[in-house]
Design a protein around this motif. Structure first.
Motif, PDB file in Angstrom:
ATOM      1  N   ALA A  29       2.117  -2.480   0.888  1.00 54.64           N
ATOM      2  CA  ALA A  29       2.519  -2.144   2.264  1.00 54.64           C
ATOM      3  C   ALA A  29       2.725  -0.637   2.317  1.00 54.64           C
ATOM      4  CB  ALA A  29       3.803  -2.880   2.627  1.00 54.64           C
ATOM      5  N   PRO A  30       1.666   0.127   2.667  1.00 55.67           N
ATOM      6  CA  PRO A  30       1.721   1.584   2.566  1.00 55.67           C
ATOM      7  C   PRO A  30       2.895   2.197   3.333  1.00 55.67           C
ATOM      8  CG  PRO A  30      -0.525   0.857   2.976  1.00 55.67           C
ATOM      9  CD  PRO A  30       0.352  -0.346   3.108  1.00 55.67           C
ATOM     10  N   PRO A  31       3.568   3.189   2.725  1.00 62.51           N
ATOM     11  CA  PRO A  31       4.741   3.816   3.340  1.00 62.51           C
ATOM     12  C   PRO A  31       4.487   4.353   4.747  1.00 62.51           C
ATOM     13  CG  PRO A  31       4.563   4.492   1.052  1.00 62.51           C
ATOM     14  CD  PRO A  31       3.330   3.705   1.354  1.00 62.51           C
ATOM     15  N   ALA A  32       3.267   4.811   5.028  1.00 62.22           N
ATOM     16  CA  ALA A  32       2.977   5.369   6.357  1.00 62.22           C
ATOM     17  C   ALA A  32       3.168   4.306   7.445  1.00 62.22           C
ATOM     18  CB  ALA A  32       1.553   5.920   6.405  1.00 62.22           C
ATOM     19  N   ASP A  33       2.792   3.076   7.145  1.00 61.23           N
ATOM     20  CA  ASP A  33       2.952   1.986   8.119  1.00 61.23           C
ATOM     21  C   ASP A  33       4.426   1.636   8.324  1.00 61.23           C
ATOM     22  OD1 ASP A  33       0.094   1.136   8.696  1.00 61.23           O
ATOM     23  OD2 ASP A  33       0.126   1.034   6.525  1.00 61.23           O
ATOM     24  N   THR A  34       5.182   1.690   7.229  1.00 59.83           N
ATOM     25  CA  THR A  34       6.618   1.423   7.330  1.00 59.83           C
ATOM     26  C   THR A  34       7.291   2.499   8.172  1.00 59.83           C
ATOM     27  OG1 THR A  34       6.566   0.390   5.145  1.00 59.83           O
ATOM     28  CG2 THR A  34       8.724   0.997   6.000  1.00 59.83           C
ATOM     29  N   THR A  35       6.915   3.759   7.940  1.00 61.48           N
ATOM     30  CA  THR A  35       7.488   4.875   8.707  1.00 61.48           C
ATOM     31  C   THR A  35       7.161   4.737  10.189  1.00 61.48           C
ATOM     32  OG1 THR A  35       7.312   6.300   6.767  1.00 61.48           O
ATOM     33  CG2 THR A  35       7.581   7.388   8.898  1.00 61.48           C
ATOM     34  N   ALA A  36       5.938   4.324  10.491  1.00 61.17           N
ATOM     35  CA  ALA A  36       5.546   4.120  11.897  1.00 61.17           C
ATOM     36  C   ALA A  36       6.399   3.030  12.551  1.00 61.17           C
ATOM     37  CB  ALA A  36       4.063   3.761  11.976  1.00 61.17           C
ATOM     38  N   LEU A  37       6.662   1.970  11.800  1.00 59.09           N
ATOM     39  CA  LEU A  37       7.519   0.889  12.302  1.00 59.09           C
ATOM     40  C   LEU A  37       8.926   1.415  12.584  1.00 59.09           C
ATOM     41  CD1 LEU A  37       8.366  -2.090  12.812  1.00 59.09           C
ATOM     42  CD2 LEU A  37       8.646  -2.326  10.331  1.00 59.09           C
TER      43      LEU A  37
ATOM     44  N   PHE B  71      20.853  -6.484   9.087  1.00 58.05           N
ATOM     45  CA  PHE B  71      19.702  -6.951   8.315  1.00 58.05           C
ATOM     46  C   PHE B  71      19.309  -5.942   7.249  1.00 58.05           C
ATOM     47  CE2 PHE B  71      17.634  -4.433  11.640  1.00 58.05           C
ATOM     48  CZ  PHE B  71      16.643  -3.750  10.941  1.00 58.05           C
ATOM     49  N   ILE B  72      18.692  -6.460   6.195  1.00 56.44           N
ATOM     50  CA  ILE B  72      18.074  -5.647   5.148  1.00 56.44           C
ATOM     51  C   ILE B  72      16.616  -6.065   5.080  1.00 56.44           C
ATOM     52  CG2 ILE B  72      18.044  -5.037   2.701  1.00 56.44           C
ATOM     53  CD1 ILE B  72      20.618  -4.171   4.079  1.00 56.44           C
ATOM     54  N   SER B  73      15.724  -5.106   5.262  1.00 54.86           N
ATOM     55  CA  SER B  73      14.286  -5.386   5.248  1.00 54.86           C
ATOM     56  C   SER B  73      13.658  -4.579   4.115  1.00 54.86           C
ATOM     57  CB  SER B  73      13.713  -4.971   6.608  1.00 54.86           C
ATOM     58  OG  SER B  73      12.484  -5.568   6.846  1.00 54.86           O
ATOM     59  N   VAL B  74      13.292  -5.282   3.041  1.00 60.95           N
ATOM     60  CA  VAL B  74      12.764  -4.611   1.847  1.00 60.95           C
ATOM     61  C   VAL B  74      11.236  -4.734   1.828  1.00 60.95           C
ATOM     62  CG1 VAL B  74      12.833  -4.506  -0.677  1.00 60.95           C
ATOM     63  CG2 VAL B  74      14.877  -5.188   0.591  1.00 60.95           C
ATOM     64  N   SER B  75      10.553  -3.591   1.737  1.00 63.35           N
ATOM     65  CA  SER B  75       9.079  -3.549   1.706  1.00 63.35           C
ATOM     66  C   SER B  75       8.440  -4.356   2.837  1.00 63.35           C
ATOM     67  CB  SER B  75       8.547  -4.067   0.359  1.00 63.35           C
ATOM     68  OG  SER B  75       9.085  -3.366  -0.729  1.00 63.35           O
ATOM     69  N   PRO B  76       8.823  -4.107   4.090  1.00 66.12           N
ATOM     70  CA  PRO B  76       8.217  -4.886   5.186  1.00 66.12           C
ATOM     71  C   PRO B  76       6.719  -4.603   5.293  1.00 66.12           C
ATOM     72  CG  PRO B  76       9.441  -3.027   6.084  1.00 66.12           C
ATOM     73  CD  PRO B  76       9.728  -3.060   4.610  1.00 66.12           C
TER      74      PRO B  76
ATOM     75  N   THR C 227      21.124   1.305  15.269  1.00 68.83           N
ATOM     76  CA  THR C 227      20.749   2.360  14.336  1.00 68.83           C
ATOM     77  C   THR C 227      19.941   1.749  13.202  1.00 68.83           C
ATOM     78  OG1 THR C 227      22.824   3.494  14.836  1.00 68.83           O
ATOM     79  CG2 THR C 227      21.612   4.232  12.898  1.00 68.83           C
ATOM     80  N   ILE C 228      18.741   2.239  13.008  1.00 68.84           N
ATOM     81  CA  ILE C 228      17.920   1.798  11.875  1.00 68.84           C
ATOM     82  C   ILE C 228      17.974   2.884  10.810  1.00 68.84           C
ATOM     83  CG2 ILE C 228      15.619   1.101  11.088  1.00 68.84           C
ATOM     84  CD1 ILE C 228      16.846  -0.835  13.124  1.00 68.84           C
ATOM     85  N   GLN C 229      18.472   2.532   9.648  1.00 67.24           N
ATOM     86  CA  GLN C 229      18.467   3.474   8.533  1.00 67.24           C
ATOM     87  C   GLN C 229      17.222   3.203   7.691  1.00 67.24           C
ATOM     88  OE1 GLN C 229      22.187   4.097   6.516  1.00 67.24           O
ATOM     89  NE2 GLN C 229      21.187   4.574   4.577  1.00 67.24           N
ATOM     90  N   HIS C 230      16.496   4.245   7.361  1.00 65.59           N
ATOM     91  CA  HIS C 230      15.281   4.092   6.563  1.00 65.59           C
ATOM     92  C   HIS C 230      15.434   4.856   5.262  1.00 65.59           C
ATOM     93  CE1 HIS C 230      10.760   5.098   5.905  1.00 65.59           C
ATOM     94  NE2 HIS C 230      11.092   3.970   5.294  1.00 65.59           N
ATOM     95  N   GLU C 231      15.214   4.170   4.150  1.00 66.85           N
ATOM     96  CA  GLU C 231      15.285   4.806   2.831  1.00 66.85           C
ATOM     97  C   GLU C 231      13.994   4.520   2.074  1.00 66.85           C
ATOM     98  OE1 GLU C 231      17.738   6.708   1.803  1.00 66.85           O
ATOM     99  OE2 GLU C 231      19.205   6.290   3.386  1.00 66.85           O
ATOM    100  N   GLU C 232      13.488   5.552   1.416  1.00 62.88           N
ATOM    101  CA  GLU C 232      12.287   5.397   0.588  1.00 62.88           C
ATOM    102  C   GLU C 232      12.671   5.730  -0.847  1.00 62.88           C
ATOM    103  OE1 GLU C 232       8.312   6.078   2.686  1.00 62.88           O
ATOM    104  OE2 GLU C 232       8.378   7.712   1.244  1.00 62.88           O
ATOM    105  N   VAL C 233      12.406   4.800  -1.762  1.00 62.76           N
ATOM    106  CA  VAL C 233      12.785   5.004  -3.167  1.00 62.76           C
ATOM    107  C   VAL C 233      11.648   5.744  -3.877  1.00 62.76           C
ATOM    108  CG1 VAL C 233      13.431   3.886  -5.331  1.00 62.76           C
ATOM    109  CG2 VAL C 233      14.198   2.911  -3.152  1.00 62.76           C
ATOM    110  N   PRO C 234      11.891   6.978  -4.346  1.00 57.61           N
ATOM    111  CA  PRO C 234      10.833   7.773  -4.980  1.00 57.61           C
ATOM    112  C   PRO C 234      10.252   7.049  -6.192  1.00 57.61           C
ATOM    113  CG  PRO C 234      12.790   9.117  -4.576  1.00 57.61           C
ATOM    114  CD  PRO C 234      13.176   7.700  -4.307  1.00 57.61           C
TER     115      PRO C 234
ATOM    116  N   ILE D 165      14.008  -0.489   3.700  1.00 56.55           N
ATOM    117  CA  ILE D 165      13.847   0.244   2.446  1.00 56.55           C
ATOM    118  C   ILE D 165      12.509  -0.105   1.809  1.00 56.55           C
ATOM    119  CG2 ILE D 165      15.183  -1.510   1.147  1.00 56.55           C
ATOM    120  CD1 ILE D 165      16.273   0.897  -0.539  1.00 56.55           C
ATOM    121  N   ASN D 166      11.818   0.907   1.326  1.00 55.73           N
ATOM    122  CA  ASN D 166      10.505   0.683   0.707  1.00 55.73           C
ATOM    123  C   ASN D 166      10.292   1.687  -0.416  1.00 55.73           C
ATOM    124  OD1 ASN D 166      10.206   2.608   3.076  1.00 55.73           O
ATOM    125  ND2 ASN D 166       8.216   2.905   2.092  1.00 55.73           N
ATOM    126  N   GLY D 167       9.279   1.395  -1.224  1.00 51.79           N
ATOM    127  CA  GLY D 167       8.937   2.293  -2.319  1.00 51.79           C
ATOM    128  C   GLY D 167       7.940   3.350  -1.863  1.00 51.79           C
ATOM    129  N   ALA D 168       8.128   4.580  -2.337  1.00 52.00           N
ATOM    130  CA  ALA D 168       7.233   5.680  -1.940  1.00 52.00           C
ATOM    131  C   ALA D 168       5.811   5.465  -2.452  1.00 52.00           C
ATOM    132  CB  ALA D 168       7.787   7.005  -2.445  1.00 52.00           C
TER     133      ALA D 168
END
Length: 217
Positions: free
Chosen positions: A160-168, A127-132, A179-186, A152-155
């Motif tokens: 959808a604040p990045p802190a909530d995505t990181t917690a997820l 799966f690809i989850s963009v800005s969940p 394996t969940i890969q997490h990327e944040e686009v600066p 993947i989300n924007g910094a």
């Protein structure tokens, strides 16, 4: 790109279907953002994800949820939209019975629907989850998360604040066998306005290509 109309739970659903010549090509569906906030299958993120998957050799379907565009029915708080996504996957599978890989990609509200679809359909391999929108919706149903994927989300996402995505992501990291890969686009916001769209799509592409060569869940 052929327009398609296929049966959904509340009547017909409108989509865009982009097949490959190979009969055993991997398949992917792409899910759009919130119908009540202007989300459609022609959203820029959805459109770019669709073509990224097609360039990688996938047969791809994106579609409008109920009540959007020419899709019949009315907005249903995500419950009906999940049924719509299941119908879209049924339709895609019926046309591609020999496919070995099945992916779901979603943006924003579509990411939430996509993760729920993951729980219902064991054949989904990635799966690809963009800005969940982890601040707006409960993702606790992902217990356990049945498949590996990329979040993947924007910094600079203010929707959808990045802190909530990181917690997820941290919750999902605790689970075994995936394996969940997490990327944040600066510098990117929720919608990956230019110049952030290309880096996001490049990250998605490199992730999916790697997963296809590994052949893992």
């Amino acid at each position: 790109m052929p327009e398609v109309i296929f049966p959904g739970p509340e009547g017909r659903l409108e989509g865009r279907y982009h097949p490959q010549k190979e009969k055993d090509a991997p398949i992917a569906i792409v899910l759009h953002p919130h119908p009540q906030f202007g989300g459609t299958m022609n959203n820029k993120v959805v459109y770019n994800l669709h073509y990224a998957f097609h360039r990688m050799g996938f047969t791809v379907l994106r579609f409008n949820f109920r009540g959007v565009g020419r899709s019949q029915g009315e907005y249903d708080q995500g419950v009906g939209e999940l049924s719509d996504a299941a119908s879209a996957l049924d339709y895609l599978q019926s046309m591609n019975a020999n496919s070995k890989h099945c992916w779901v990609a979603g943006f924003s509200f579509g990411a939430w629907i996509g993760m729920q679809l993951l729980m219902r359909r064991p054949e989904i391999t990635g799966f690809i989850s963009v800005s969940p929108p982890a601040n707006m919706y409960d993702f606790s149903f992902l217990a356990p998360c049945p498949s590996s994927g990329l979040i993947i989300n924007g910094a600079n996402d203010r929707v959808a604040p990045p802190a909530d995505t990181t917690a997820l992501v941290n919750k999902l990291h605790d689970q075994q066998g995936i394996t969940i890969q997490h990327e944040e686009v600066p510098g990117a916001g929720h919608f990956f306005e230019d110049p952030h769209m290309d880096p996001m799509i490049e990250t998605v592409t490199s992730y999916v290509k790697r997963r296809l060569t590994e052949g893992t869940r």
